[in-house]
Design an enzyme around this catalytic site. Structure first.
Site, mmCIF file in Angstrom:
data_model
loop_
_atom_site.group_PDB
_atom_site.id
_atom_site.type_symbol
_atom_site.label_atom_id
_atom_site.label_comp_id
_atom_site.label_asym_id
_atom_site.label_seq_id
_atom_site.Cartn_x
_atom_site.Cartn_y
_atom_site.Cartn_z
ATOM 1 C CG ASP A 1 -11.423 -2.513 -17.013
ATOM 2 O OD1 ASP A 1 -12.062 -1.824 -17.823
ATOM 3 O OD2 ASP A 1 -10.479 -2.081 -16.327
ATOM 4 C CE LYS B 1 -17.630 1.469 -15.423
ATOM 5 N NZ LYS B 1 -16.473 2.381 -15.557
ATOM 6 C CG ASN B 2 -15.756 1.811 -19.119
ATOM 7 O OD1 ASN B 2 -16.229 2.486 -18.203
ATOM 8 N ND2 ASN B 2 -14.834 0.890 -18.916
ATOM 9 N NE ARG C 1 -7.256 5.197 -14.053
ATOM 10 C CZ ARG C 1 -8.548 4.887 -14.226
ATOM 11 N NH1 ARG C 1 -9.298 4.666 -13.166
ATOM 12 N NH2 ARG C 1 -9.066 4.789 -15.416
ATOM 13 N N PRO C 2 -2.529 9.551 -14.615
ATOM 14 C CG PRO C 2 -0.563 9.301 -15.833
ATOM 15 C CD PRO C 2 -1.420 8.610 -14.817
ATOM 16 C CB VAL C 3 -5.431 13.590 -17.516
ATOM 17 C CG1 VAL C 3 -6.412 12.676 -16.791
ATOM 18 C CG2 VAL C 3 -5.097 14.829 -16.685
ATOM 19 N NE ARG D 1 -17.464 4.737 -9.721
ATOM 20 C CZ ARG D 1 -16.294 5.361 -9.870
ATOM 21 N NH1 ARG D 1 -15.385 5.304 -8.910
ATOM 22 N NH2 ARG D 1 -16.016 6.026 -10.992
ATOM 23 N NE ARG E 1 -8.891 8.246 -13.784
ATOM 24 C CZ ARG E 1 -7.976 9.212 -13.788
ATOM 25 N NH1 ARG E 1 -7.729 9.846 -12.679
ATOM 26 N NH2 ARG E 1 -7.335 9.529 -14.854
ATOM 27 C CG LEU F 1 -0.936 10.321 -22.943
ATOM 28 C CD1 LEU F 1 -1.310 8.848 -23.121
ATOM 29 C CD2 LEU F 1 0.254 10.690 -23.813
ATOM 30 C CB CYS G 1 -8.385 5.735 -9.221
ATOM 31 S SG CYS G 1 -7.355 4.388 -9.773
HETATM 32 C C1 EPZ Z 1 -10.520 3.353 -19.505
HETATM 33 O O1 EPZ Z 1 -9.850 4.185 -18.557
HETATM 34 C C2 EPZ Z 1 -11.622 2.638 -18.726
HETATM 35 N N1 EPZ Z 1 -12.503 3.641 -18.142
HETATM 36 C C3 EPZ Z 1 -11.006 1.808 -17.608
HETATM 37 O O2 EPZ Z 1 -12.053 1.044 -17.009
HETATM 38 C C4 EPZ Z 1 -10.015 0.811 -18.197
HETATM 39 O O3 EPZ Z 1 -9.343 0.154 -17.139
HETATM 40 C C5 EPZ Z 1 -8.970 1.566 -19.049
HETATM 41 O O4 EPZ Z 1 -9.622 2.364 -20.052
HETATM 42 C C6 EPZ Z 1 -8.034 0.605 -19.767
HETATM 43 O O5 EPZ Z 1 -8.732 -0.266 -20.581
HETATM 44 C C7 EPZ Z 1 -13.444 4.226 -18.945
HETATM 45 O O6 EPZ Z 1 -13.580 3.963 -20.124
HETATM 46 C C8 EPZ Z 1 -14.332 5.230 -18.281
HETATM 47 P P1 EPZ Z 1 -6.376 4.695 -20.399
HETATM 48 P P2 EPZ Z 1 -8.833 5.325 -19.050
HETATM 49 O O7 EPZ Z 1 -6.294 6.166 -20.650
HETATM 50 O O8 EPZ Z 1 -9.339 5.931 -20.288
HETATM 51 C C9 EPZ Z 1 -1.917 5.723 -19.025
HETATM 52 C C10 EPZ Z 1 -13.426 0.233 -15.280
HETATM 53 O O9 EPZ Z 1 -13.143 -0.626 -14.418
HETATM 54 N N2 EPZ Z 1 -2.251 7.133 -19.342
HETATM 55 O O10 EPZ Z 1 -6.563 3.790 -21.555
HETATM 56 O O11 EPZ Z 1 -8.559 6.211 -17.887
HETATM 57 C C11 EPZ Z 1 -2.692 5.210 -17.808
HETATM 58 O O12 EPZ Z 1 -2.077 5.571 -16.608
HETATM 59 C C12 EPZ Z 1 -12.402 1.320 -15.641
HETATM 60 O O13 EPZ Z 1 -14.487 0.257 -15.899
HETATM 61 C C13 EPZ Z 1 -1.271 8.095 -19.233
HETATM 62 O O14 EPZ Z 1 -0.134 7.811 -18.876
HETATM 63 O O15 EPZ Z 1 -7.530 4.420 -19.333
HETATM 64 C C14 EPZ Z 1 -2.707 3.716 -18.058
HETATM 65 O O16 EPZ Z 1 -1.523 3.145 -17.602
HETATM 66 C C15 EPZ Z 1 -11.239 1.329 -14.698
HETATM 67 N N3 EPZ Z 1 -1.606 9.383 -19.507
HETATM 68 C C16 EPZ Z 1 -2.794 3.636 -19.578
HETATM 69 O O17 EPZ Z 1 -2.381 4.893 -20.086
HETATM 70 C C17 EPZ Z 1 -2.867 9.764 -19.921
HETATM 71 O O18 EPZ Z 1 -3.110 10.943 -20.174
HETATM 72 C C18 EPZ Z 1 -4.183 3.325 -20.104
HETATM 73 O O19 EPZ Z 1 -5.085 4.243 -19.558
HETATM 74 C C19 EPZ Z 1 -3.842 8.761 -20.031
HETATM 75 C C20 EPZ Z 1 -3.527 7.442 -19.739
#
Ligand code: EPZ
Length: 423
Positions: free
Chosen positions: A307, A22-23, A121-123, A399, A92, A125, A116
């Site tokens: 996950d 999926k991811n 879950r901030p964006v 999902r 997201r 970055l 969520c």
């Molecule tokens: C991806 O989410 C996966 N989703 C998630 O899987 C997975 O849990 C996550 O990576 C971690 O491995 C997809 O690929 C669609 P991150 P993502 O940005 O990209 C912080 C599932 O169950 N952060 O690596 O959203 C954030 O809060 C899903 O399949 C910021 O602070 O995760 C977290 O603590 C759930 N600011 C950490 O980084 C940002 O701008 C890692 O998040 C972005 C992230």
């Protein structure tokens, strides 16, 4: 809303085929925005999130069709550069269109993803990375409004290793003017797959698979086909099913998966007493005689994936002893705990750590799904529980797991989907 009814205690054995990831698909699909043409993405799983991404791309003028696990995408006639709230609120990962739209069209309007099930879950970055590449970013009415005549190469150092931000900024940088460097980039297999796909489309990327990506922007890219990597989290979930409900001396075999992507999970299962044997694209697991308690702490790849945290707690609730499970990626990702305790588990959470006091049995009950991986842990617990477990609101599972009940039935599980009752 559908529910699953599980009559537990049926020993699992047999073979299942693991679906595409999926991811990985959720990154490959928006990458098609970067070049006009027709793409075939093979091994694309049939999941609600994939449908949501397809609908989002179609709302921009992209044509998609999905049959026999091949997603065909024609990105020649994109006319709208917007990801509406209706799509983003469902998923997201919709934010992944920001980088490609900015990179190819110099503009994007993307609804700001909300929180969520388990918290914020901030964006930031993602946005900081786009700004570094020269984009103007404004927030208007809940939307990210981004514009840039032409993105310019830049050096981006992430405070936190983020899968999403790495993928998004990478997709923006491949068409930027000049060179970019992304440091502390994520190295999850889904990001490596995305980078290799972009490279096949003509992008200049060095350091793939490392936390330092160097990109030389190019004028244009070309449509190419790709095959989606196997889903390591689906595979991990089925390995835990084999450990928690496997037939003694029997085994559960997973085919079309990537054992390399699961090294941390396989090591933990070995510690718990399971026998795990794998080859190039298969894994076999024999359940432990009795489950050992094994601590786990989630980490970025290749560490133990967040996950798989919920599924691990489900297994440890039947272990002989006490362990602690810490989530260092999402500090409040424990919505599954009160539901597991309804099945007789003994789990307490403090800050980002769960203490799991293992016990001899779980007992069936009605439990509520809250998010994708939490609901997977409820299914695993239900497979091992005595009596009947009803897992409500399984749309969360749909999902990210392709026909999970059919695959479990192949292994001998007594699980049934009950359609459309209101709960
Ligand atoms: C991806 O989410 C996966 N989703 C998630 O899987 C997975 O849990 C996550 O990576 C971690 O491995 C997809 O690929 C669609 P991150 P993502 O940005 O990209 C912080 C599932 O169950 N952060 O690596 O959203 C954030 O809060 C899903 O399949 C910021 O602070 O995760 C977290 O603590 C759930 N600011 C950490 O980084 C940002 O701008 C890692 O998040 C972005 C992230």
């Amino acid at each position: 809303m559908d529910k699953f009814v599980i009559h537990g205690g049926k020993p699992l054995s047999g073979t299942v085929r693991i679906s595409g990831a999926k991811n990985a698909s959720l990154a490959l699909m928006p990458a098609t925005i970067l070049a006009p043409g027709t793409f075939s993405l093979l091994n694309t799983p049939t999941l609600r999130d994939i449908t949501t991404m397809a609908r989002l791309l179609e709302s921009m003028g992209v044509k998609t069709s999905h049959s026999n696990h091949t997603m065909t995408i024609d990105s020649s006639r994109i006319a709208h550069y917007e990801a509406p709230y209706e799509h983003v609120k469902k998923m997201r990962a919709s934010i992944y269109v920001l980088g490609p739209l900015l990179g190819r069209y110099g503009r994007a309007k993307v609804s700001m993803p909300g929180g969520c099930a388990w918290g914020p879950r901030p964006v930031n970055l993602h946005l900081e990375g786009m700004k570094k590449l020269g984009a103007e970013i404004d927030l208007e009415g809940g939307y990210i409004v981004a514009k840039a005549k032409k993105l310019k190469g830049a050096r981006i150092l992430f405070d936190v290793s983020s899968v999403g931000a790495t993928g998004n900024v990478l997709m923006a940088a491949v068409l930027a003017d000049g060179a970019s460097i992304i440091e502390n980039a994520a190295i999850e297999p889904e990001i490596t797959a995305l980078a290799e796909f972009l490279q096949s489309m003509g992008a200049e990327i060095h350091g793939i698979g490392t936390s330092k990506l160097e990109i030389d922007g190019v004028e244009s890219l070309h449509a190419r086909n790709a095959t989606t990597i196997p889903d390591r989290i689906e595979a991990g979930t089925f390995l835990v099913a084999g450990a928690i409900a496997g037939k003694k001396k029997g085994n559960v075999r997973l085919e079309q998966c990537s054992p390399d992507h699961l090294a941390a999970v396989i090591a933990k299962l070995g510690g718990a007493g399971a026998k795990v044997n794998s080859g190039k694209d298969f894994i076999e697991i024999q359940p432990p005689e009795s489950i050992n308690s094994v601590d786990a702490s989630t980490a970025i790849y290749p560490g133990f994936p967040t996950d798989m945290q919920a599924q691990w707690i489900a297994l440890m609730s039947l272990a002989n002893g006490t362990c602690v499970v810490t989530d260092t990626i999402y500090h409040d990702r424990f919505m599954h705990v009160p539901e597991l305790n309804r099945l007789g588990a003994d789990v307490t959470v403090r800050d980002n750590t769960a203490t799991v006091i293992g016990g001899p049995r779980l007992t069936g009950a009605k439990v509520m799904s809250t998010d994708l991986r939490a609901s997977a842990s409820l299914i695993l617990a239900g497979l091992a529980a005595e009596g009947t477990t009803e897992v409500l609101r399984v749309y969360h599972l749909d999902r990210g797991y392709e026909s999970i009940e059919k695959k479990l039935q192949l292994l001998g599980a007594d699980i049934e989907r009950v359609k459309g009752e209101e709960f």
